[in-house]
Design a protein around this motif. Structure first.
Motif, PDB file in Angstrom:
ATOM      1  N   HIS A 151       0.783  -1.213  -0.040  1.00 56.14           N
ATOM      2  CA  HIS A 151       0.169  -0.170  -0.011  1.00 56.14           C
ATOM      3  C   HIS A 151       0.793   1.410   0.028  1.00 56.14           C
ATOM      4  CE1 HIS A 151      -3.199  -2.869   0.642  1.00 56.14           C
ATOM      5  NE2 HIS A 151      -2.412  -3.307   1.656  1.00 56.14           N
ATOM      6  N   THR A 152       2.114   1.025  -0.587  1.00 56.97           N
ATOM      7  CA  THR A 152       2.942   2.261  -0.580  1.00 56.97           C
ATOM      8  C   THR A 152       3.049   2.353  -2.263  1.00 56.97           C
ATOM      9  OG1 THR A 152       5.023   0.834  -0.776  1.00 56.97           O
ATOM     10  CG2 THR A 152       4.162   2.241   1.255  1.00 56.97           C
ATOM     11  N   PRO A 153       3.577   3.562  -2.649  1.00 57.89           N
ATOM     12  CA  PRO A 153       3.607   3.596  -4.191  1.00 57.89           C
ATOM     13  C   PRO A 153       4.453   2.881  -4.968  1.00 57.89           C
ATOM     14  CG  PRO A 153       3.717   5.913  -2.985  1.00 57.89           C
ATOM     15  CD  PRO A 153       3.655   4.847  -1.954  1.00 57.89           C
ATOM     16  N   GLY A 154       5.655   2.428  -4.143  1.00 58.07           N
ATOM     17  CA  GLY A 154       6.586   1.575  -4.908  1.00 58.07           C
ATOM     18  C   GLY A 154       6.049   0.110  -4.944  1.00 58.07           C
ATOM     19  N   TRP A 155       5.048  -0.182  -4.016  1.00 59.55           N
ATOM     20  CA  TRP A 155       4.274  -1.459  -4.003  1.00 59.55           C
ATOM     21  C   TRP A 155       3.414  -1.609  -5.461  1.00 59.55           C
ATOM     22  CZ3 TRP A 155      -1.014  -2.742  -2.950  1.00 59.55           C
ATOM     23  CH2 TRP A 155      -1.230  -3.878  -2.527  1.00 59.55           C
ATOM     24  N   GLU A 156       2.804  -0.599  -5.788  1.00 56.38           N
ATOM     25  CA  GLU A 156       1.910  -0.871  -6.910  1.00 56.38           C
ATOM     26  C   GLU A 156       2.493  -1.448  -8.016  1.00 56.38           C
ATOM     27  OE1 GLU A 156      -1.359   0.043  -6.523  1.00 56.38           O
ATOM     28  OE2 GLU A 156      -0.969   0.953  -4.552  1.00 56.38           O
ATOM     29  N   LEU A 157       1.574  -2.159  -8.963  1.00 52.82           N
ATOM     30  CA  LEU A 157       1.908  -2.809 -10.101  1.00 52.82           C
ATOM     31  C   LEU A 157       2.110  -1.702 -11.147  1.00 52.82           C
ATOM     32  CD1 LEU A 157      -0.309  -5.921 -10.030  1.00 52.82           C
ATOM     33  CD2 LEU A 157       2.156  -6.024  -9.756  1.00 52.82           C
ATOM     34  N   HIS A 158       3.179  -1.789 -11.935  1.00 46.86           N
ATOM     35  CA  HIS A 158       3.450  -0.871 -13.083  1.00 46.86           C
ATOM     36  C   HIS A 158       2.440  -1.077 -14.138  1.00 46.86           C
ATOM     37  CE1 HIS A 158       5.918   1.858 -15.288  1.00 46.86           C
ATOM     38  NE2 HIS A 158       5.798   1.245 -16.509  1.00 46.86           N
ATOM     39  N   HIS A 159       2.010  -2.310 -14.524  1.00 46.54           N
ATOM     40  CA  HIS A 159       1.127  -2.546 -15.651  1.00 46.54           C
ATOM     41  C   HIS A 159      -0.296  -2.663 -15.215  1.00 46.54           C
ATOM     42  CE1 HIS A 159       4.395  -3.313 -18.278  1.00 46.54           C
ATOM     43  NE2 HIS A 159       4.868  -4.117 -17.421  1.00 46.54           N
ATOM     44  N   ALA A 160      -1.187  -1.983 -16.087  1.00 44.10           N
ATOM     45  CA  ALA A 160      -2.722  -2.119 -15.666  1.00 44.10           C
ATOM     46  C   ALA A 160      -3.000  -3.559 -15.702  1.00 44.10           C
ATOM     47  CB  ALA A 160      -3.458  -1.291 -16.573  1.00 44.10           C
ATOM     48  N   VAL A 161      -3.898  -3.836 -14.843  1.00 47.11           N
ATOM     49  CA  VAL A 161      -4.439  -5.357 -14.961  1.00 47.11           C
ATOM     50  C   VAL A 161      -6.125  -5.373 -15.409  1.00 47.11           C
ATOM     51  CG1 VAL A 161      -4.905  -7.207 -13.363  1.00 47.11           C
ATOM     52  CG2 VAL A 161      -2.865  -5.872 -12.854  1.00 47.11           C
ATOM     53  N   LYS A 162      -6.138  -6.436 -16.172  1.00 45.83           N
ATOM     54  CA  LYS A 162      -7.720  -6.440 -16.535  1.00 45.83           C
ATOM     55  C   LYS A 162      -8.114  -7.647 -15.833  1.00 45.83           C
ATOM     56  CE  LYS A 162      -7.082  -4.386 -21.150  1.00 45.83           C
ATOM     57  NZ  LYS A 162      -7.296  -4.573 -22.446  1.00 45.83           N
ATOM     58  N   PRO A 163      -8.566  -7.692 -14.686  1.00 47.43           N
ATOM     59  CA  PRO A 163      -8.984  -8.645 -13.701  1.00 47.43           C
ATOM     60  C   PRO A 163     -10.185  -9.461 -14.276  1.00 47.43           C
ATOM     61  CG  PRO A 163      -9.278  -6.425 -12.466  1.00 47.43           C
ATOM     62  CD  PRO A 163      -8.839  -6.429 -13.836  1.00 47.43           C
ATOM     63  N   GLY A 164     -10.170 -10.724 -14.094  1.00 48.26           N
ATOM     64  CA  GLY A 164     -11.162 -11.473 -14.588  1.00 48.26           C
ATOM     65  C   GLY A 164     -10.590 -13.016 -14.631  1.00 48.26           C
ATOM     66  N   PRO A 165     -11.241 -14.092 -14.975  1.00 48.76           N
ATOM     67  CA  PRO A 165     -11.029 -15.570 -14.737  1.00 48.76           C
ATOM     68  C   PRO A 165      -9.550 -15.687 -15.494  1.00 48.76           C
ATOM     69  CG  PRO A 165     -12.886 -15.315 -16.405  1.00 48.76           C
ATOM     70  CD  PRO A 165     -12.670 -13.691 -15.805  1.00 48.76           C
ATOM     71  N   ALA A 166      -9.108 -14.880 -16.477  1.00 50.68           N
ATOM     72  CA  ALA A 166      -7.964 -15.344 -17.080  1.00 50.68           C
ATOM     73  C   ALA A 166      -6.825 -14.357 -16.704  1.00 50.68           C
ATOM     74  CB  ALA A 166      -8.052 -15.248 -18.490  1.00 50.68           C
ATOM     75  N   GLU A 167      -6.858 -13.523 -15.735  1.00 50.58           N
ATOM     76  CA  GLU A 167      -5.966 -12.386 -15.515  1.00 50.58           C
ATOM     77  C   GLU A 167      -6.158 -12.080 -13.933  1.00 50.58           C
ATOM     78  OE1 GLU A 167      -3.746  -8.407 -17.081  1.00 50.58           O
ATOM     79  OE2 GLU A 167      -5.194  -9.259 -18.191  1.00 50.58           O
ATOM     80  N   VAL A 168      -5.086 -12.454 -13.361  1.00 53.81           N
ATOM     81  CA  VAL A 168      -5.256 -12.283 -11.723  1.00 53.81           C
ATOM     82  C   VAL A 168      -4.096 -11.603 -11.146  1.00 53.81           C
ATOM     83  CG1 VAL A 168      -6.656 -14.422 -11.339  1.00 53.81           C
ATOM     84  CG2 VAL A 168      -4.030 -14.664 -11.266  1.00 53.81           C
ATOM     85  N   VAL A 169      -4.089 -11.224 -10.065  1.00 53.78           N
ATOM     86  CA  VAL A 169      -3.110 -10.472  -9.179  1.00 53.78           C
ATOM     87  C   VAL A 169      -2.840 -11.472  -7.911  1.00 53.78           C
ATOM     88  CG1 VAL A 169      -2.167  -8.814  -7.939  1.00 53.78           C
ATOM     89  CG2 VAL A 169      -3.481  -7.948  -9.838  1.00 53.78           C
ATOM     90  N   ILE A 170      -1.728 -11.796  -7.938  1.00 49.62           N
ATOM     91  CA  ILE A 170      -1.434 -12.907  -6.457  1.00 49.62           C
ATOM     92  C   ILE A 170      -0.467 -12.152  -5.806  1.00 49.62           C
ATOM     93  CG2 ILE A 170      -0.422 -14.956  -5.861  1.00 49.62           C
ATOM     94  CD1 ILE A 170      -1.928 -16.233  -8.262  1.00 49.62           C
ATOM     95  N   ARG A 171      -0.745 -11.785  -4.507  1.00 52.15           N
ATOM     96  CA  ARG A 171       0.177 -11.234  -3.780  1.00 52.15           C
ATOM     97  C   ARG A 171       1.169 -12.274  -3.185  1.00 52.15           C
ATOM     98  NH1 ARG A 171      -2.997  -7.011   0.213  1.00 52.15           N
ATOM     99  NH2 ARG A 171      -0.932  -6.688   0.918  1.00 52.15           N
TER     100      ARG A 171
END
Length: 195
Positions: free
Chosen positions: A67-87
């Motif tokens: 939750h700091t600026p450096g932690w943010e993903l650089h690329h935009a994510v298109k969330p859905g069944p075929a694209e996920v973010v995993i911490r």
């Protein structure tokens, strides 16, 4: 000599976070990594491959502290069944995360792994993918790291490009590491096996 890789059905984008690709803490090859990973993501989406964006949760005070600026993903994510973010809390994207379940659930058989840092999170994630039986492609121009500084009595500085090459080479002959990002091709995963 590079060779065109057989299609993979998943892309794992490791820790392409603001702290590592922008500003003073960026890896020396940040511009190249952003370009290559952006192209891989775009082509994976177009061809229906599964995409997992891994996001490292650094410790308190680290440049990738959640939750700091450096932690943010650089690329935009298109969330859905075929694209996920995993911490992830560790170098290995599979350790204590849902990455393995997500890949299995999508029917993935082969992965391309890209991002930062080559000798840490990229290598650890690729190594576990190999151990789990995935075909693994690590395009040599789509992962990067920092220079290793000189250490008196131990050795001279090691350029980041050398560190990255050794990290990929250390995966052994089971990983495909001589292809370029442009040579990676994608396909949609087959339907998952019935359980």
């Amino acid at each position: 000599m590079t060779q065109r890789a057989r299609p993979v059905d998943a892309l794992i984008v490791v820790d392409v976070q603001s702290a590592f690709v922008t500003g003073e803490g960026a890896v020396p090859a940040a511009g190249r990594i952003v370009d290559r990973t952006s192209d891989l993501i775009e082509r994976a989406r177009r061809d229906g491959a599964f995409i997992a964006h891994l996001q490292n949760d650094g410790p308190s005070g680290a440049e990738d502290e959640p939750h700091t600026p450096g932690w943010e993903l650089h690329h935009a994510v298109k969330p859905g069944p075929a694209e996920v973010v995993i911490r992830k809390p560790h170098d290995d994207g599979f350790e204590d995360t849902a990455l393995g379940e997500a890949l299995t659930g999508a029917g993935v058989r082969a992965v391309a792994v890209c991002g930062v840092m080559s000798e840490m999170c990229v290598q650890a994630t690729a190594r576990t993918a190999l151990a789990l039986g995935y075909r693994v492609v690590v395009p040599h121009d789509a992962h990067a790291t920092q220079d290793i500084p000189a250490a008196p009595g131990i050795g001279e500085a090691v350029p980041a490009a050398t560190v990255s090459r050794v990290a990929a080479y250390a995966l052994g002959s089971d990983a495909e590491t001589t292809v370029t990002a442009a040579d990676v091709t994608f396909t949609a995963p087959a339907a998952p096996a019935a359980r």
